[in-house]
Design a protein around this motif. Structure first.
Motif, mmCIF file in Angstrom:
data_model
loop_
_atom_site.group_PDB
_atom_site.id
_atom_site.type_symbol
_atom_site.label_atom_id
_atom_site.label_comp_id
_atom_site.label_asym_id
_atom_site.label_seq_id
_atom_site.Cartn_x
_atom_site.Cartn_y
_atom_site.Cartn_z
ATOM 1 N N ASP A 184 -8.196 -5.540 2.571
ATOM 2 C CA ASP A 184 -7.605 -5.717 1.258
ATOM 3 C C ASP A 184 -8.423 -6.702 0.440
ATOM 4 O O ASP A 184 -9.017 -7.668 0.977
ATOM 5 C CB ASP A 184 -6.175 -6.228 1.381
ATOM 6 C CG ASP A 184 -5.271 -5.192 2.014
ATOM 7 O OD1 ASP A 184 -5.688 -4.028 2.108
ATOM 8 O OD2 ASP A 184 -4.144 -5.576 2.424
ATOM 9 N N CYS A 185 -8.449 -6.463 -0.874
ATOM 10 C CA CYS A 185 -9.226 -7.363 -1.735
ATOM 11 C C CYS A 185 -8.433 -8.598 -2.117
ATOM 12 O O CYS A 185 -8.973 -9.502 -2.753
ATOM 13 C CB CYS A 185 -9.668 -6.628 -2.993
ATOM 14 S SG CYS A 185 -8.309 -6.117 -4.067
ATOM 15 N N TYR A 200 -11.261 -0.445 5.221
ATOM 16 C CA TYR A 200 -11.646 -1.541 4.335
ATOM 17 C C TYR A 200 -10.537 -2.596 4.338
ATOM 18 O O TYR A 200 -9.358 -2.274 4.461
ATOM 19 C CB TYR A 200 -11.860 -1.038 2.903
ATOM 20 C CG TYR A 200 -12.943 0.020 2.795
ATOM 21 C CD1 TYR A 200 -14.289 -0.339 2.672
ATOM 22 C CD2 TYR A 200 -12.603 1.365 2.833
ATOM 23 C CE1 TYR A 200 -15.268 0.643 2.585
ATOM 24 C CE2 TYR A 200 -13.583 2.346 2.738
ATOM 25 C CZ TYR A 200 -14.924 1.982 2.618
ATOM 26 O OH TYR A 200 -15.870 2.941 2.529
ATOM 27 N N LYS A 205 0.840 -1.196 0.000
ATOM 28 C CA LYS A 205 0.000 0.000 0.000
ATOM 29 C C LYS A 205 0.873 1.243 0.000
ATOM 30 O O LYS A 205 1.891 1.310 0.673
ATOM 31 C CB LYS A 205 -0.907 0.025 1.242
ATOM 32 C CG LYS A 205 -2.101 -0.916 1.163
ATOM 33 C CD LYS A 205 -2.999 -0.717 2.383
ATOM 34 C CE LYS A 205 -4.247 -1.587 2.281
ATOM 35 N NZ LYS A 205 -5.151 -1.371 3.433
ATOM 36 N N ARG A 229 -10.674 -3.295 -7.468
ATOM 37 C CA ARG A 229 -10.944 -4.732 -7.540
ATOM 38 C C ARG A 229 -11.181 -5.160 -8.981
ATOM 39 O O ARG A 229 -10.774 -6.247 -9.412
ATOM 40 C CB ARG A 229 -12.134 -5.090 -6.667
ATOM 41 C CG ARG A 229 -12.441 -6.605 -6.657
ATOM 42 C CD ARG A 229 -13.667 -6.935 -5.837
ATOM 43 N NE ARG A 229 -13.392 -6.810 -4.411
ATOM 44 C CZ ARG A 229 -13.865 -5.830 -3.650
ATOM 45 N NH1 ARG A 229 -14.630 -4.881 -4.192
ATOM 46 N NH2 ARG A 229 -13.576 -5.757 -2.366
ATOM 47 N N ASP A 281 -8.139 3.638 2.414
ATOM 48 C CA ASP A 281 -8.660 2.283 2.637
ATOM 49 C C ASP A 281 -8.456 1.829 4.066
ATOM 50 O O ASP A 281 -8.395 0.624 4.340
ATOM 51 C CB ASP A 281 -7.954 1.306 1.691
ATOM 52 C CG ASP A 281 -8.145 1.681 0.240
ATOM 53 O OD1 ASP A 281 -9.135 2.371 -0.057
ATOM 54 O OD2 ASP A 281 -7.299 1.290 -0.596
ATOM 55 N N GLU A 284 -3.357 5.089 -0.184
ATOM 56 C CA GLU A 284 -4.229 3.945 0.078
ATOM 57 C C GLU A 284 -4.332 3.650 1.569
ATOM 58 O O GLU A 284 -5.381 3.197 2.041
ATOM 59 C CB GLU A 284 -3.693 2.730 -0.674
ATOM 60 C CG GLU A 284 -3.844 2.847 -2.179
ATOM 61 C CD GLU A 284 -3.127 1.730 -2.919
ATOM 62 O OE1 GLU A 284 -3.395 1.551 -4.119
ATOM 63 O OE2 GLU A 284 -2.295 1.050 -2.293
ATOM 64 N N ARG A 285 -3.224 3.873 2.300
ATOM 65 C CA ARG A 285 -3.311 3.626 3.747
ATOM 66 C C ARG A 285 -4.317 4.551 4.415
ATOM 67 O O ARG A 285 -4.949 4.190 5.402
ATOM 68 C CB ARG A 285 -1.931 3.805 4.373
ATOM 69 C CG ARG A 285 -0.990 2.660 4.110
ATOM 70 C CD ARG A 285 0.206 2.698 5.039
ATOM 71 N NE ARG A 285 1.067 3.828 4.743
ATOM 72 C CZ ARG A 285 2.093 3.777 3.886
ATOM 73 N NH1 ARG A 285 2.363 2.649 3.268
ATOM 74 N NH2 ARG A 285 2.829 4.849 3.661
ATOM 75 N N SER A 289 -5.623 -2.492 -3.025
ATOM 76 C CA SER A 289 -6.757 -1.617 -2.714
ATOM 77 C C SER A 289 -8.066 -2.204 -3.238
ATOM 78 O O SER A 289 -8.156 -2.623 -4.404
ATOM 79 C CB SER A 289 -6.518 -0.239 -3.326
ATOM 80 O OG SER A 289 -7.641 0.582 -3.122
ATOM 81 N N PRO A 290 -9.122 -2.228 -2.417
ATOM 82 C CA PRO A 290 -10.430 -2.719 -2.893
ATOM 83 C C PRO A 290 -11.059 -1.788 -3.914
ATOM 84 O O PRO A 290 -11.976 -2.191 -4.622
ATOM 85 C CB PRO A 290 -11.256 -2.804 -1.609
ATOM 86 C CG PRO A 290 -10.614 -1.852 -0.669
ATOM 87 C CD PRO A 290 -9.171 -1.870 -0.992
ATOM 88 N N ARG A 291 -10.587 -0.539 -4.028
ATOM 89 C CA ARG A 291 -11.149 0.381 -5.008
ATOM 90 C C ARG A 291 -10.837 -0.062 -6.431
ATOM 91 O O ARG A 291 -11.532 0.321 -7.363
ATOM 92 C CB ARG A 291 -10.595 1.782 -4.770
ATOM 93 C CG ARG A 291 -11.061 2.426 -3.464
ATOM 94 C CD ARG A 291 -10.469 3.814 -3.332
ATOM 95 N NE ARG A 291 -9.006 3.742 -3.245
ATOM 96 C CZ ARG A 291 -8.197 4.770 -3.462
ATOM 97 N NH1 ARG A 291 -8.703 5.943 -3.812
ATOM 98 N NH2 ARG A 291 -6.895 4.634 -3.351
#
Length: 892
Positions: free
Chosen positions: A74-75, A72, A61, A377, A69, A65-66, A373-375
């Motif tokens: 991690d994906c 959330y 990350k 995915r 996210d 992102e830290r 990042s799940p953003r």
């Protein structure tokens, strides 16, 4: 708008910098796995040798992102031990995928290279074609994985640099060649990164073999790693890049590095030696095999979605071209994976360039890079599916080699000419050597015979004369003693006077007997020598005598000469003993006669006993004498005067005594007051003897521990003398003494300016050439003392300018040795860095010189708590350091 960016790709300040901070900063390097990895590759490809191998790498990350996210999960979840990857579709559902290798965010660049690229490089060295590709979303670390140069930290080197290191290590510069081209595919045009003017290179396909070539590309032959690094730097400077929302330095083109190699392999060639039959060697020599291999390393531009990257204008057109070429590549891979009869190779120039990599004859490795990042995915899922489809593609590996008969013919002709010339030369040398040895042997034998006869006759005459002269003198002395006894009329005390003569007579008899034995031995030796001379004459006259017998006789003659000299020495020793006994006997008789005339031999004994007691007492006092008593008895002035003695041994002992005295603080004041410091500086100035200079420098170093003596040393020109000695000396112990003296002077606040102006700092830095740990430790101590004094002066406001250490060029050496393996050196250098960083005027040059990274390391990993605290306090108290740390996104 896209632009030609001159910034090197390895220095991108985007999320890729997290690779360095999270995976390669202080983690232990992975164990070398070249053999095990190759074995694993062989097992994976046992059924399908040419299958495309796919590895997945997870980027750590980044700072954005830290924060975004934080709430959330991690994906992506990695299971590297099972080589599996789990992708979360939502909070309760996941998909599992298997790859050839799964690399976590902490995987080092070395491990990535050994897993992904090293098997391909080894195949290229064996004559196969090979391809290494990186595919993934923008900002996931493709360029970091492939093209990182690692100029500041060699552990960050990417696949391109490491591949060329292995290739250059395996080839022979005399017979092999390596050529490199560096291109980019931009907006469906192939451009030369080594020659930007060449911006429309055509693709040519061989209709017979189907191989793809680029005849207009610049080809550079590589001889060493340095030239290859310069080539990569030039190419990266000409590559297109732009700033997007996903990456501040986003690649807008596909970078393609082509390495073409020709390697000569002599299979089954026998080893040769000087005594081997050359005709048999030539008969069994196999023709050399030339293997041609091509390595293609492709850094694909990142796939991106327009609404996420924020591309517009020309950047939008670039993104469309990138996505179209990647889509065409995906279609080709899908067709190959499903065994479709039609593969759309000609839909894109990218697929035409990679024709041999997918479905061709090359060994191909693909590394797909993803983010946590799940953003993103959707992009991560697309990348994973791309890698899964690529694993189904199979290539037909084909080695490219041919026999080089012309090279073999030329080599055999050269070898034949060399053998003929060498044979003629050896024959001539052998004949000349035989003649020379025979002539030398004859001359030597004749000369030795003549010399031996002359010396033997001289020794015989001399021994006879010496013996007769000794006997004559002994008899005369004996007769004189007897006459003297009778003349003095000591008939009544005859027995008393006879008593001391008995041992003397016995001693004389023994000496005569030994002389007779020596004469007999000499006669026996002469007889043996005559026999040997006669044997030598017989051997010389006979035709069967050889060099071996002559050498043996020479050895025997030398032994006889040695025995003769030994006997002569023994005779001389016995004669001297005899004369000494005669002298002692005469002295004793005169002494007894004088004492007996004064009534009584008892008085003799009473007078002799105190003498023996006095001698015994002197010996005991001599054994008990120590260094300090010698100093007190002789006197300091007397010892110092010995420093000017003409006798070298006396001078060396005197300077050692002064150095030992100077080691004790109680003696230092007395030595200086008596002029000892001036004498030591004089020795350092005038004497070239290394021992004198070393011990004198050690004595000055001891005196320099006293602050009052330090100023006196400087006043008398000691800094200049120490600097000259540091430049001239090569002995590590001398340099250690000189460095210790300068280091002691560096700890005085009042001497900073004079130390710099008179060359003391430059002399200290000049001694690093020795590389001896003890010398380097003293240098580090001196730099730490100097930096500490400067820091104290800056805090008190008495110093405002830049550090004198930095002005004299000490910063590069300080940064280089800040993490030295030797703890004394490392501890002093760490303190010096912390003290230098406390003065704000030094901060910018320290950042430019790489000292910031060392200060960060010291604040985290130093073994001493006080130094760690000082480093953290220094970093947090400097506005310039804080601004740079924020820019690099480093937390202290």
């Amino acid at each position: 708008m896209a632009s030609r960016n001159g910034v090197l790709r390895g220095s991108r300040p985007s999320s890729l910098s997290n690779f360095k901070s999270s995976s390669s900063s202080k983690s232990k390097p992975p164990v070398r796995r070249s053999s095990s990895i190759a074995g694993g590759a062989a097992r994976d490809a046992s059924d399908v040798p040419g299958r495309v191998r796919v590895a997945v790498r997870l980027r750590p990350k980044n700072a954005e992102e830290r924060v975004a996210d934080a709430d959330y999960a991690d994906c992506v979840e990695l299971q590297p031990e099972l080589k599996r990857l789990k992708l979360r579709k939502n909070n309760w559902d996941t998909d599992t995928y298997e790859f050839d290798e799964v690399l976590t965010e902490s995987a080092s660049q070395k491990r990535v290279y050994e897993v992904v690229a090293k098997p391909v490089v080894e195949s290229v060295l064996d004559g196969y074609n090979g391809t290494v590709l990186a595919y993934g979303q923008t900002g996931t670390g493709k360029t970091y994985t492939l093209g990182q140069l690692g100029e500041e930290d060699v552990s960050d080197r990417g696949i391109m640099v490491r591949s060329m290191e292995d290739i250059l290590a395996e080839i022979s510069p005399e017979t092999d060649s390596v050529c490199v081209s560096y291109l980019q595919l931009y907006m469906e045009t192939i451009q030369d990164l080594l020659n930007p003017a060449n911006d429309n290179i055509p693709i040519v396909e061989d209709p017979r073999t189907g191989e793809v070539s680029l005849p207009g590309a610049t080809v550079v032959e590589i001889r060493n790693q340095h030239s290859f690094m310069e080539l990569l730097q030039l190419g990266e400077a000409n590559r297109f890049a732009a700033n997007t929302k996903l990456n501040t330095e986003s690649s807008r083109s596909h970078a393609i590095l082509m390495v073409q190699m020709k390697r000569s392999v002599r299979v089954g060639e026998p080893s040769s030696s000087e005594d081997e039959d050359h005709s048999q060697s030539v008969k069994n020599c196999n023709p050399p095999v030339v293997r041609k291999g091509k390595l293609v390393v492709v850094d694909l531009a990142g796939s991106e979605r327009i609404h996420k990257s924020g591309s517009e204008g020309h950047t939008l057109e670039e993104a469309k071209a990138i996505n179209l070429s990647l889509t065409a590549l995906g279609k080709c891979i899908n067709a190959l994976a499903e065994n479709s009869p039609h593969v759309p190779i000609r839909d894109s120039k990218l697929t035409r360039l990679l024709r041999d990599s997918f479905g061709g004859t090359a060994r191909t490795s693909l590394i797909i890079t993803i983010g946590p990042s799940p953003r993103h995915r959707g992009e991560t899922t697309s990348t994973i599916l791309f890698g899964q489809r690529a694993m189904k593609v199979e290539n037909m590996l084909k080695i490219k080699e041919e026999f080089d008969y012309k090279s073999l013919s030329r080599r055999l002709e050269v070898q034949l000419d060399k053998l003929i010339a060498e044979g003629e030369r050896r024959q001539k040398v052998f004949d000349d050597e035989v003649k020379r040895i025979s002539l030398e042997a004859q001359n030597h034998v004749s000369e030795m015979e003549r010399k031996f006869a002359i010396e033997l006759e001289k020794e015989r005459s001399k021994c006879q004369m010496d013996y007769l002269e000794s006997i004559k003198k002994l008899e005369e002395k004996w007769i004189m003693n007897q006459q003297k006894q009778h003349k003095n009329g000591f008939d009544s005390g005859f027995h008393d006077r006879e008593e001391p003569d008995v041992p003397l007579s016995d001693e004389l008899s023994k000496v005569k007997e030994q002389l007779q034995n020596e004469i007999l031995l000499r006669k026996v030796a002469e007889e043996k020598a005559n026999n040997l001379n006669s044997q030598l004459g017989q051997l010389t006259s006979s035709e069967g005598g050889g060099n071996t017998e002559i050498l043996r006789l020479h050895k025997v003659l030398e032994d006889e000469v040695y025995e003769k000299n030994k006997l002569q020495d023994e005779v001389t020793s016995l004669q001297s003993q005899l004369l000494q006994l005669i002298f002692e006997a005469d002295q004793m008789r005169r002494y007894i006669d004088r004492l007996e005339s004064e009534n009584g031999i008892s008085r003799v004994r009473s007078l002799m006993s105190p003498s023996r007691h006095s001698q015994q007492k002197d010996r005991e006092n001599g054994y008990r004498s120590s260094f300090n008593s010698l100093f007190e008895q002789v006197g300091l002035h007397r010892i110092l005067s010995m420093l000017e003695s003409q006798d070298a041994s006396v001078r060396i002992h005197a300077v050692k005594i002064v150095a030992n005295l100077a080691a004790e603080e109680a003696n230092q004041e007395r030595i200086v007051a008596a002029g000892g410091l001036t004498s030591l500086l004089m020795l350092l100035r005038s004497y070239e003897d290394e021992t004198v200079r070393r011990v004198a420098a050690g004595a000055i170093a001891n005196l320099a521990m006293n602050e009052a003596n330090q100023e006196l040393i400087v006043v008398e020109g000691g800094i200049g003398l120490l600097s000259v000695t540091a430049d001239d000396a090569e002995d590590p112990q001398t340099l250690r003494m000189v460095a210790g003296a300068i280091a002691n002077l560096c700890g005085n606040d009042k001497l900073q300016i004079r130390l710099q102006s008179e060359g003391g700092i430059r002399a200290l830095l000049g001694m690093v050439r020795c590389r001896h740990p003890d010398v380097l430790s003293q240098i580090a101590r001196g730099i730490a003392n100097f930096a500490k004094c400067e820091s104290r002066a800056a805090t008190q406001g008495t110093k405002t300018g830049k550090s004198l250490l930095i002005e004299d060029g000490a910063l590069p050496w300080i940064v280089q040795n800040a993490n030295n393996e030797a703890s004394p050196i490392r501890r002093h250098i760490e303190l010096a860095l912390c003290h230098l960083a406390q003065h704000e005027v030094n901060v910018r040059e320290m950042i430019a010189g790489g000292a910031l990274w060392e200060l960060v390391r010291i604040s985290r990993d130093c073994s001493r708590e006080d130094i760690r605290s000082l480093a953290r306090r220094t970093l947090t108290s400097s506005p310039t350091f804080l601004a740079e740390l924020r820019r690099l996104r480093i937390e202290v």
